[in-house]
Design a protein around this motif. Structure first.
Motif: not given
Length: 742
Positions: A284, A287-289, A291-292, A297, A305
């Motif tokens: 997760n 993934k967020y990394y 995404k940003t 994001a 982030y």
DNA sequence: CTCTTCACTCTCCACAGTCA
DNA sequence: TGACTGTGGAGAGTGAAGAG
């Protein structure tokens, strides 16, 4: 239990000073009984106060006990019998599933205890009494305090019980050592000291941090109510551990055991998370990394982030000084968490036990009288506290019957402190040694990593050289067969075309038969749909966009799947013939290699089966697939091929049926190439459609070249010109039957 | 309200086993 | 030997909910 005048010694592994841990060995002055108190204890007072806490705080208290799933370390089990006696008179009932808190007891302590038990036989019965018995006995003692004999007994009992407290403190320390990963490799599920370790920054936060303690419990129950959040420190620790093991993760096919390791290492830092949770969390975060980073994001740069720098260091490859700095911060945090702070340094009281000096422990002990009130304070209410204080005072006054008792007791406590201090010192020394070991190991790892990177760089260079050679060979080949001079677009850097460089054989073969591969610059540019070279390059771009750099990826890029479909469908008739299919798949594999995809025949076959399997499955389940579905981009291609009857094996016919399309008489799919492929392309995404447009043309070019008999027996030519190849190709001409028109 | 995190589902891959 | 099925792991996508 009356918590008066506690000379508390934590029996929990947490030894936190700022606020006493829930388990306090309370030794009251008046009644000379020893008991353990716990915030989670079902005593009315505690209970009331606990209810003032938010639920997650209350949950935390429950976790000061052993983890529900915890199995005591083998070495501890031997001592459980003794502890049973201790716990029997503890006022705090242990966790229901763990009636015996598995604390180890030092053999020496056992001996001492036995000696004392022999001497203090009368007191023995009292020791084994239950909490209620103790309370009653305390009242009785208060009534008969003047009796010298009983006072003597009580004093002796105190001595004995203080001894026990000391032993328990020692056990707690041993347990703590275990929890920090020093207890041997086979101490799997470390008892959770509240699952997550308290934040090093503030112990008071510890009260509210750890919403994640019930993680294991909740995990199986499905979605939690938000109590499983990972504190920042824990996430940082996870990233650090995962980063350290990155090489292993890249080298290993099976990640499961590695995540187990991560989980264990996290447990060593005091965070109890299952391997699954670690994996999930890291995924997760990653993934967020991504995404940003992609700017998907909300934040434009993505750099804000909070774990960005750590992940950038891991995935970005290049570490800026800032990132190094923050990594150092992570390391420092991890070091702190491992309790490897500079020995002797007086650590903030708010910090955790591992760096706590004995004096601080003793501080906690001596201050425990007030600290319990502090502990209960969050919702405790002033009235309660005042009442308690007055009761305590009364009892203290009542207990002043003999200063000698106090002296005696103080000497006992002094003893206890001394022992604790020496143990703590030993523990710190141990931690120091461990930290040094760790640093040495890290240094070695860093060196190893540098070597590996250098090697990788070298390999990449080699790979690029190979790719360049192959490109040149292909271009030359195409130029030769098409009679046109190709102008290749210039790419600043050659992206990784395939996971593995193309087989040397094919390159060598290409080189052998294409001795003069000079890229010409004078000829007009060939339309983009006519060379496999561009096909591959295009694939690369497409693939690159989807999965940045993953040389170890096992996934088939979309264009590769489409290529496989093309090659396989071209050979459909030959597959329909009786005989072994191995050579056919080998040819397909070779054809793939010629186009820059290195998959062995087994993989090709397997992939083909899988995509058909999934295609049929989806068709049979009548699932509606959105036209712009991001997944299974080959569906349109397959559907078209089935509809056209290009694919016609028994199972495929089923699929065709499932696809609800009338099977047409089979003609070599080269007879329906561009129209149908264009149709397929129309249904596909833009990227795919380009791909689809390029694919047949490129293959046809090669095939035509091969069939033109221009003497181009490269691997590609060999494959495509194979006389048994039912997929003969001629530009624009309909095919009859499956015979190649060579 | 936006950002962030969690946890679930879906898709894909690969392996093993079974059957003809 | 090849086709097929079952299964488990890995990774991506996504909605809901928490946090600020």
């Amino acid at each position: 239990m009356q918590n008066t005048g506690q000379y508390g010694v934590s029996d929990s592994p947490q030894f936190v000073v700022g606020r006493p841990p829930p388990h306090i060995f309370a030794i009251s002055h008046d009644n000379m009984s020893i008991s353990t108190s716990s915030a989670g204890h079902p005593l009315p007072g505690h209970h009331q106060q606990q209810h003032h806490l938010p639920h997650h705080l209350q949950a935390q208290h429950h976790h000061y006990g052993p983890h529900p799933g915890h199995q005591p370390h083998p070495s501890l089990q031997a001592h459980q019998q003794i502890h049973q006696t201790q716990s029997s008179h503890a006022t705090h009932a242990p966790h229901p599933q763990h009636p015996q808190f598995p604390l180890a007891q030092h053999p020496q302590a056992q001996q001492q205890q036995q000696q004392q038990q022999q001497q203090q036989q009368p007191a023995q019965a009292h020791v084994s009494s239950t909490h209620q018995d103790v309370a009653q006995h305390q009242q009785h003692q208060q009534a008969q305090q003047q009796k010298q004999q009983q006072a003597q007994q009580q004093a002796q009992q105190i001595a004995q019980q203080a001894q026990q407290a000391q032993q328990q403190a020692q056990q707690a320390q041993q347990q703590m050592v275990q929890q920090l990963g020093l207890g041997g490799p086979d101490s799997p599920e470390v008892p959770s000291p509240g699952v997550s370790r308290p934040s090093p920054t503030n112990y008071s936060q510890q009260q509210i941090v750890n919403p994640a303690q019930d993680d294991d419990g909740l995990e199986e129950e499905g979605r939690s109510t938000g109590g499983n959040r990972w504190p920042r420190q824990e996430t940082l620790a996870l990233i650090k551990i995962r980063s350290d093991m990155d090489a292993n993760f890249r080298d290993s096919g099976l990640k499961g055991p590695l995540w187990e390791d991560v989980s264990k290492k996290l447990a060593e830092l005091g965070y109890s998370r299952s391997a699954k949770k670690c994996k999930e969390k890291f995924e997760n975060v990653h993934k967020y990394y991504k995404k940003t980073k992609d700017g998907r994001a909300g934040r434009q740069d993505g750099k804000s982030y909070r774990f960005f720098s750590q992940l950038e260091a891991l995935y970005g490859g290049q570490q800026t000084s800032a990132q190094l700095e923050s990594n150092a911060a992570v390391v420092a945090a991890a070091n702190l968490l491992t309790g490897s702070a500079i020995p002797g340094k007086v650590v903030n009281e708010d910090y955790n036990v591992s760096t706590q000096r004995p004096s601080e422990v003793s501080t906690g002990v001596t201050l425990s009288e007030s600290s319990e009130d502090d502990y209960d304070e969050p919702g405790g209410g002033e009235a309660d506290n005042q009442e308690k204080s007055s009761k305590k005072r009364k009892r203290m006054e009542g207990g002043k019957s003999g200063t000698s008792k106090l002296d005696f007791f103080e000497s006992l406590m002094k003893n206890l402190m001394d022992k604790q201090e020496s143990m703590q010192r030993k523990f710190l020394e141990f931690m120091e040694r461990r930290e040094q070991d760790r640093q040495v190991w890290e240094e070695a790892w860093r060196r190893q990593e540098m070597t590996r990177l250098a090697r990788e760089h070298e390999l990449r260079a080699q790979e690029q050289a190979l790719a360049a050679t192959r490109d040149a060979a292909l271009v030359a080949f195409l130029q030769k067969v098409t009679g046109q001079t190709l102008q290749l677009p210039q790419f600043p850097t050659r992206p990784p075309v395939v996971a593995v460089p193309p087989s040397i054989d094919s390159v060598v073969a290409a080189q052998k038969h294409q001795p003069t591969p000079p890229p010409t610059t004078s000829a007009p540019a060939v339309p983009p749909t006519t060379t496999s070279q561009q096909l591959v390059v295009s694939n690369v771009d497409d693939h690159d966009k989807d999965s940045p750099i993953d040389p170890n990826s096992k996934r088939w890029p979309k264009p590769e799947v489409l290529t496989l479909i093309k090659l396989r469908s071209d050979m459909e008739t030959r597959f329909q013939e009786a005989g072994p299919k191995g050579p056919l798949w080998e040819e397909i594999s070779q054809g793939m290699a010629c186009l820059g995809y290195n998959r062995n025949q087994k993989r090709c076959k397997e992939k083909w089966e899988n995509i058909n399997k999934y295609f049929r499955k989806t068709k049979e389940s009548n699932k509606k697939r959105p036209e712009n579905a991001k997944t299974c981009p080959y569906f349109h291609q397959l559907e078209v091929l089935y509809r056209q009857g290009v694919l016609g094996t028994p199972s495929n016919k089923q699929a065709a049926k499932a696809a609800d399309s009338p099977a047409r008489d089979f003609v070599d799919h080269q007879a329906v190439p561009l129209a149908h492929r264009t149709e397929a392309a129309a249904g596909a995404k833009a990227g795919d459609s380009e791909m689809l447009k390029m694919l047949p043309a490129a293959a046809e070019a090669v095939q035509n070249a091969a069939s033109s008999g221009n003497g181009t027996p490269s691997a590609a030519a060999h494959f495509f010109s194979s006389p048994e190849n039912g997929s003969s190709a001629e530009r624009g001409g309909p095919k009859q039957g499956s015979e190649p028109s060579l």
